[in-house]
Design a protein around this motif. Sequence first.
Motif, PDB file in Angstrom:
ATOM      1  N   UNK A 211       0.856  -1.180   0.000  1.00 55.34           N
ATOM      2  CA  UNK A 211       0.000   0.000   0.000  1.00 55.34           C
ATOM      3  C   UNK A 211       0.894   1.233   0.000  1.00 55.34           C
ATOM      4  N   UNK A 212       0.591   2.237  -0.817  1.00 54.24           N
ATOM      5  CA  UNK A 212       1.436   3.434  -0.846  1.00 54.24           C
ATOM      6  C   UNK A 212       1.484   4.180   0.474  1.00 54.24           C
ATOM      7  N   UNK A 213       0.500   3.948   1.346  1.00 55.32           N
ATOM      8  CA  UNK A 213       0.458   4.666   2.623  1.00 55.32           C
ATOM      9  C   UNK A 213       1.328   4.015   3.692  1.00 55.32           C
ATOM     10  N   UNK A 214       2.009   2.904   3.371  1.00 54.59           N
ATOM     11  CA  UNK A 214       2.791   2.196   4.388  1.00 54.59           C
ATOM     12  C   UNK A 214       3.869   3.090   4.985  1.00 54.59           C
ATOM     13  N   UNK A 215       4.591   3.815   4.140  1.00 52.56           N
ATOM     14  CA  UNK A 215       5.641   4.691   4.645  1.00 52.56           C
ATOM     15  C   UNK A 215       5.114   5.771   5.566  1.00 52.56           C
ATOM     16  N   UNK A 216       3.883   6.227   5.339  1.00 55.92           N
ATOM     17  CA  UNK A 216       3.281   7.253   6.201  1.00 55.92           C
ATOM     18  C   UNK A 216       3.089   6.718   7.611  1.00 55.92           C
ATOM     19  N   UNK A 217       2.702   5.460   7.736  1.00 56.26           N
ATOM     20  CA  UNK A 217       2.504   4.893   9.070  1.00 56.26           C
ATOM     21  C   UNK A 217       3.838   4.688   9.782  1.00 56.26           C
ATOM     22  N   UNK A 218       4.883   4.348   9.036  1.00 60.37           N
ATOM     23  CA  UNK A 218       6.196   4.268   9.659  1.00 60.37           C
ATOM     24  C   UNK A 218       6.632   5.648  10.149  1.00 60.37           C
ATOM     25  N   UNK A 219       6.392   6.679   9.343  1.00 62.42           N
ATOM     26  CA  UNK A 219       6.706   8.045   9.753  1.00 62.42           C
ATOM     27  C   UNK A 219       5.901   8.443  10.980  1.00 62.42           C
ATOM     28  N   UNK A 220       4.619   8.077  11.010  1.00 60.18           N
ATOM     29  CA  UNK A 220       3.779   8.406  12.157  1.00 60.18           C
ATOM     30  C   UNK A 220       4.260   7.683  13.409  1.00 60.18           C
ATOM     31  N   UNK A 221       4.722   6.441  13.255  1.00 58.98           N
ATOM     32  CA  UNK A 221       5.283   5.718  14.395  1.00 58.98           C
ATOM     33  C   UNK A 221       6.502   6.436  14.956  1.00 58.98           C
ATOM     34  N   UNK A 222       7.382   6.887  14.075  1.00 60.22           N
ATOM     35  CA  UNK A 222       8.589   7.573  14.524  1.00 60.22           C
ATOM     36  C   UNK A 222       8.258   8.914  15.178  1.00 60.22           C
ATOM     37  N   UNK A 223       7.288   9.631  14.619  1.00 59.77           N
ATOM     38  CA  UNK A 223       6.885  10.905  15.222  1.00 59.77           C
ATOM     39  C   UNK A 223       6.291  10.677  16.606  1.00 59.77           C
ATOM     40  N   UNK A 224       5.413   9.682  16.721  1.00 58.36           N
ATOM     41  CA  UNK A 224       4.833   9.380  18.027  1.00 58.36           C
ATOM     42  C   UNK A 224       5.879   8.960  19.042  1.00 58.36           C
ATOM     43  N   UNK A 225       6.851   8.143  18.610  1.00 66.50           N
ATOM     44  CA  UNK A 225       7.926   7.748  19.522  1.00 66.50           C
ATOM     45  C   UNK A 225       8.753   8.952  19.950  1.00 66.50           C
TER      46      UNK A 225
END
Length: 484
Positions: A306-320
């Motif tokens: 899914x093209x949005x996969x990288x966005x969720x990784x970015x969101x994980x890093x921002x939340x961390x």
Amino acid sequence: MQGDLLLVFFLACTGIGGLLSLLGFRTKRVQPWIATCVLASLGLIIAILGQLAWAFITDNFSLAYVAGHSSADLPQPYKLSALWSAKPGTLLLWLFFLGIVTGYGELRLFPGLGWCGDVARGIMLAQMGFFGLILRWITPLFARLDPVPTVGPGLSQPLQSPFNFLHPPTLYLSYACLALVFALTLGHWLTTSRGSANAAFAISVLLRNWLLVAWLGLSTSILLGAVWAYREFAGVYWRWDPLENIALSLWLLTGIAVHSLIQSAERGSLSRGCAIALCLPQLFTFFASYLARSGWLVTGEGKIRDPAAGCFLLLTLIGAAVVILALMKGQLRPNLVNRFAPSQALLPTAILLMGCTFVLLLAGTVLYPLASGLGRFVLIPPAAVFRLALTPLGAGCVVTLVSALLSRKLSGVGRIHLSALLLLTGWGTSLVSVPAMVPGTDSALPGKAIAPSVVLMALGAVLLIASLVGRILTKKPSEVRDSQ
């Protein structure tokens, strides 16, 4: 075009409201504008969902998303479930429940929590805006086709099930509750010195209630998914599929947060370790979404990209990063959390066992594809590995929960422990009864063999619902303060 325009307005409302909230504007002139932005964003996301749902119901195949996942002869209820049968639709469903929870928070929670409420509101709106950006520009929902097709492929037969109809809404409602727990925890963590003792106590009660709602929702979604799999896959309702393992991992992580909050309540303070445990389930939902959409995991549907996969990784890093910032800057004031339960020395043991189970399950799920790609450790099927590694830990969790139950009165947390015990025992019984999904073996199982497991899990779910409703309705924060 109308849907895209609504998404733009939605992004404007979430951006303005979130910015004003996080900047701490608490003047009488600004607060009504913030509330208007929150409620307007909720109304817009309801309109977007309603427009797309109407397109599915009326077979509007001019939309590429409808044409790719529905058909004219599909029964009406399943036309609605086709809306969330693919990744963009699940994002919209997730965003819808985030909006519902945020709107409820604006009407009932945030205004009375002071600075903590402002930060929590801003974090919720930031998450909603992030989802809106994905739906507008990365996985657009309202892309049109020209020429317009007359038929669509429809929904696959296994997905045409009432259990699959209910499973995604239950799951994403739980995700939204975890998002609120995450926002309230960070808000309390970062603004303790500016808030009152009464506000901090109210937040501790809210954390307990919403965390239990999330845990109940995750338990229900796993049960619905298991029954759906049993009906559709020849009597096997737990196949150690990577998506099933990820769901169980999140359930364990939420259980760790529940027990950590109970342990901190017994000590009379919300420790940093408990605050981290409360934030981890929400971060894991983002990371799990990345794993499910990146193509790393090989599920029953194959590799999903899914093209949005990288966005969720970015969101994980921002939340961390935000959690780390709170760890460095935030201070937690002691003696602000209600003593919900009597002293229980077995809680650290339960947390440790659930943590070890979580680590082994997640590591096996994530690292097995890598080992298979390298040509190593592929002689033992994943199901056999999980059974061998997790059976002792599962038995330890059951023994710990039984001991914790026997050492306290069967009320409040005791009922929750009993319900968790029934759910865990039913799940464990099913794993022992159901043969591993190994190619070339017969994995069918007669209905009588799984009946005890289903009965145990159903009893656990009913008892958990009753316990949760009883704790929320019969023990108000004002009454708890008076009893201290």
